[in-house]
Motif scaffolding. Structure first.
Motif, PDB file in Angstrom:
ATOM      1  N   TRP A   3       0.832  -1.189   0.000  1.00  0.00           N
ATOM      2  CA  TRP A   3       0.000   0.000   0.000  1.00  0.00           C
ATOM      3  C   TRP A   3       0.876   1.251   0.000  1.00  0.00           C
ATOM      4  CZ3 TRP A   3      -4.765  -1.633  -0.740  1.00  0.00           C
ATOM      5  CH2 TRP A   3      -5.217  -2.824  -0.146  1.00  0.00           C
ATOM      6  N   THR A   4       0.391   2.277  -0.643  1.00  0.00           N
ATOM      7  CA  THR A   4       0.980   3.608  -0.501  1.00  0.00           C
ATOM      8  C   THR A   4      -0.172   4.550  -0.203  1.00  0.00           C
ATOM      9  OG1 THR A   4       2.417   5.273  -1.536  1.00  0.00           O
ATOM     10  CG2 THR A   4       0.877   4.131  -2.986  1.00  0.00           C
ATOM     11  N   VAL A   5       0.078   5.573   0.584  1.00  0.00           N
ATOM     12  CA  VAL A   5      -1.000   6.457   1.025  1.00  0.00           C
ATOM     13  C   VAL A   5      -0.831   7.824   0.376  1.00  0.00           C
ATOM     14  CG1 VAL A   5       0.265   7.120   3.121  1.00  0.00           C
ATOM     15  CG2 VAL A   5      -2.219   7.396   3.033  1.00  0.00           C
ATOM     16  N   ASN A   6      -1.943   8.370  -0.135  1.00  0.00           N
ATOM     17  CA  ASN A   6      -1.896   9.696  -0.730  1.00  0.00           C
ATOM     18  C   ASN A   6      -2.058  10.728   0.386  1.00  0.00           C
ATOM     19  OD1 ASN A   6      -2.973  12.236  -1.988  1.00  0.00           O
ATOM     20  ND2 ASN A   6      -2.519  11.062  -3.832  1.00  0.00           N
ATOM     21  N   ALA A   7      -0.956  11.341   0.744  1.00  0.00           N
ATOM     22  CA  ALA A   7      -0.954  12.254   1.886  1.00  0.00           C
ATOM     23  C   ALA A   7      -1.701  13.550   1.599  1.00  0.00           C
ATOM     24  CB  ALA A   7       0.486  12.563   2.287  1.00  0.00           C
ATOM     25  N   SER A   8      -1.800  13.928   0.339  1.00  0.00           N
ATOM     26  CA  SER A   8      -2.440  15.200  -0.001  1.00  0.00           C
ATOM     27  C   SER A   8      -3.929  15.191   0.299  1.00  0.00           C
ATOM     28  CB  SER A   8      -2.208  15.524  -1.484  1.00  0.00           C
ATOM     29  OG  SER A   8      -0.837  15.638  -1.773  1.00  0.00           O
ATOM     30  N   ILE A   9      -4.593  14.086   0.011  1.00  0.00           N
ATOM     31  CA  ILE A   9      -6.026  13.995   0.274  1.00  0.00           C
ATOM     32  C   ILE A   9      -6.306  13.513   1.694  1.00  0.00           C
ATOM     33  CG2 ILE A   9      -6.298  11.637  -0.604  1.00  0.00           C
ATOM     34  CD1 ILE A   9      -9.000  12.504  -1.770  1.00  0.00           C
ATOM     35  N   VAL A  20       4.057  14.471   5.708  1.00  0.00           N
ATOM     36  CA  VAL A  20       5.052  13.396   5.659  1.00  0.00           C
ATOM     37  C   VAL A  20       5.144  12.702   7.015  1.00  0.00           C
ATOM     38  CG1 VAL A  20       7.489  12.861   5.334  1.00  0.00           C
ATOM     39  CG2 VAL A  20       6.373  14.512   3.824  1.00  0.00           C
ATOM     40  N   THR A  21       5.171  13.493   8.076  1.00  0.00           N
ATOM     41  CA  THR A  21       5.232  12.926   9.425  1.00  0.00           C
ATOM     42  C   THR A  21       4.001  12.087   9.718  1.00  0.00           C
ATOM     43  OG1 THR A  21       6.545  14.820  10.190  1.00  0.00           O
ATOM     44  CG2 THR A  21       5.441  13.495  11.880  1.00  0.00           C
ATOM     45  N   ARG A  30       5.440   4.342   2.673  1.00  0.00           N
ATOM     46  CA  ARG A  30       5.359   4.724   1.267  1.00  0.00           C
ATOM     47  C   ARG A  30       4.219   5.723   1.106  1.00  0.00           C
ATOM     48  NH1 ARG A  30       8.116   1.129  -1.787  1.00  0.00           N
ATOM     49  NH2 ARG A  30       6.822   1.244  -3.663  1.00  0.00           N
ATOM     50  N   ALA A  31       4.466   6.769   0.292  1.00  0.00           N
ATOM     51  CA  ALA A  31       3.452   7.813   0.127  1.00  0.00           C
ATOM     52  C   ALA A  31       3.538   8.449  -1.248  1.00  0.00           C
ATOM     53  CB  ALA A  31       3.611   8.891   1.200  1.00  0.00           C
ATOM     54  N   GLU A  32       2.414   8.956  -1.692  1.00  0.00           N
ATOM     55  CA  GLU A  32       2.354   9.746  -2.909  1.00  0.00           C
ATOM     56  C   GLU A  32       1.693  11.085  -2.596  1.00  0.00           C
ATOM     57  OE1 GLU A  32       0.087   7.177  -5.500  1.00  0.00           O
ATOM     58  OE2 GLU A  32      -1.798   8.175  -4.971  1.00  0.00           O
ATOM     59  N   PHE A  33       1.916  12.055  -3.471  1.00  0.00           N
ATOM     60  CA  PHE A  33       1.396  13.401  -3.266  1.00  0.00           C
ATOM     61  C   PHE A  33       0.875  13.956  -4.579  1.00  0.00           C
ATOM     62  CE2 PHE A  33       4.238  12.779   0.221  1.00  0.00           C
ATOM     63  CZ  PHE A  33       3.801  13.596   1.264  1.00  0.00           C
ATOM     64  N   TRP A  34      -0.202  14.756  -4.493  1.00  0.00           N
ATOM     65  CA  TRP A  34      -0.509  15.660  -5.584  1.00  0.00           C
ATOM     66  C   TRP A  34       0.628  16.693  -5.612  1.00  0.00           C
ATOM     67  CZ3 TRP A  34      -6.113  16.514  -3.398  1.00  0.00           C
ATOM     68  CH2 TRP A  34      -6.864  15.352  -3.627  1.00  0.00           C
ATOM     69  N   TRP A  35       0.670  17.519  -6.641  1.00  0.00           N
ATOM     70  CA  TRP A  35       1.739  18.520  -6.683  1.00  0.00           C
ATOM     71  C   TRP A  35       1.634  19.385  -5.427  1.00  0.00           C
ATOM     72  CZ3 TRP A  35       6.260  18.988  -8.448  1.00  0.00           C
ATOM     73  CH2 TRP A  35       6.906  20.228  -8.535  1.00  0.00           C
ATOM     74  N   PRO A  36       2.649  19.381  -4.552  1.00  0.00           N
ATOM     75  CA  PRO A  36       2.496  19.985  -3.227  1.00  0.00           C
ATOM     76  C   PRO A  36       2.959  21.445  -3.114  1.00  0.00           C
ATOM     77  CG  PRO A  36       4.485  18.671  -3.265  1.00  0.00           C
ATOM     78  CD  PRO A  36       3.885  18.580  -4.649  1.00  0.00           C
ATOM     79  N   VAL A  59      10.148   7.727   4.803  1.00  0.00           N
ATOM     80  CA  VAL A  59       9.030   7.533   3.879  1.00  0.00           C
ATOM     81  C   VAL A  59       9.539   7.600   2.440  1.00  0.00           C
ATOM     82  CG1 VAL A  59       6.862   8.515   3.009  1.00  0.00           C
ATOM     83  CG2 VAL A  59       7.309   8.434   5.476  1.00  0.00           C
ATOM     84  N   GLN A  60       9.239   6.563   1.665  1.00  0.00           N
ATOM     85  CA  GLN A  60       9.602   6.528   0.255  1.00  0.00           C
ATOM     86  C   GLN A  60       8.515   7.220  -0.567  1.00  0.00           C
ATOM     87  OE1 GLN A  60      12.315   5.380  -1.664  1.00  0.00           O
ATOM     88  NE2 GLN A  60      11.132   6.449  -3.245  1.00  0.00           N
TER      89      GLN A  60
END
Length: 261
Positions: A3-9, A20-21, A30-36, A59-60
């Motif tokens: 799993w990877t988590v979308n931190a932006s939403i 990130v924290t 593991r994480a993904e982001f919208w353009w931050p 976090v990768q």
């Protein structure tokens, strides 16, 4: 399951460093982001702070959106908009810099809404040209450019998997792939099970949220985990992103213990 988590939403009210924290505090690595960042080319200090926060939290970064314009105002990408190619291509360079620093290899490019007074053919041709540019730019890094259908954006031309796949075929790059967001597809009326059966082995990425509401699995009616499992059976080997707005007190309670990655 990875799993990877979308931190932006997941944590929209936190600062980028706090997001990130929060990923690490929730038990994910593991994480993904919208353009931050606010603009297409962030300040060097902003990039350095983001990269350092990821490293400090362990976090990768697994995915990053290209700059998509003013999302709050309804924009959904700029790469198909005449007059904005320079802006998009400058952002591609900024994304590549972040990729080199983090090892991120998946990049989501939003097509752009239809513009009044601009022929659709002109926008579509420009989108293909700019997607080729992006794919070629990240290819030496082992990067993949992702393209997804969207819901909730009636002026966005990519509503179905077939819409996105037609653009991907026109781009004609091996590192251009479909982002299968099961929520968007389902809300748009797509037969998601059929899409999985036909294209799972070629998915570039999967994102999940339940419908209606775009919340965690189990809050709606979509058989998300069945679709994910079937995609695995058919050859999809990538991450599955949790891209939903939390509804319950613990938005990860549905995950089995030890299932976070």
């Amino acid at each position: 399951m990875t799993w990877t988590v979308n931190a932006s939403i997941m944590w929209p009210d936190l600062s980028l460093r706090e997001q990130v924290t929060a990923v690490a505090a929730a038990g994910f690595s593991r994480a993904e982001f919208w353009w931050p960042f606010a603009g297409p080319v962030p300040e060097r200090t902003e990039v350095d702070t983001f990269v350092a926060a990821l490293a400090d939290a362990g976090v990768q970064l697994t995915g990053l959106n290209f700059f998509a314009g003013d999302m709050a105002a309804g924009e959904r990408g700029v790469l198909s908009h005449p007059g904005r190619s320079e802006e998009f291509r400058a952002n591609v360079a900024a994304v590549a810099e972040i990729a080199r620093a983090t090892g991120c290899r998946a990049f989501n490019a939003l097509h752009g809404n239809r513009l009044p007074g601009v022929p659709h053919e002109e926008q579509d041709a420009l989108a293909v040209e700019n997607l080729r540019w992006a794919a070629d730019a990240v290819a030496p890094l082992g990067g993949v450019v992702l393209l997804e259908p969207l819901s909730g954006a009636p002026d966005h031309p990519l509503q179905t998997a077939a819409d996105a796949l037609a653009v991907i075929e026109a781009v004609d790059r091996d590192n251009m792939k479909l982002l299968a967001d099961f929520y968007h597809l389902a809300v748009n009326g797509e037969d998601v099970a059929a899409v999985v059966e036909a294209h799972a082995a070629d998915f570039g990425h999967i994102q999940i949220a339940d419908a209606r509401g775009r919340h965690e699995p189990g809050t709606g009616e979509l058989p998300l985990l069945h679709w994910v499992s079937r995609a695995r059976d058919l050859g999809y080997a990538g991450d599955v992103a949790l891209e939903y707005a939390p509804l319950g007190e613990d938005p990860f309670a549905w995950l089995a213990r030890g299932g976070r990655g």
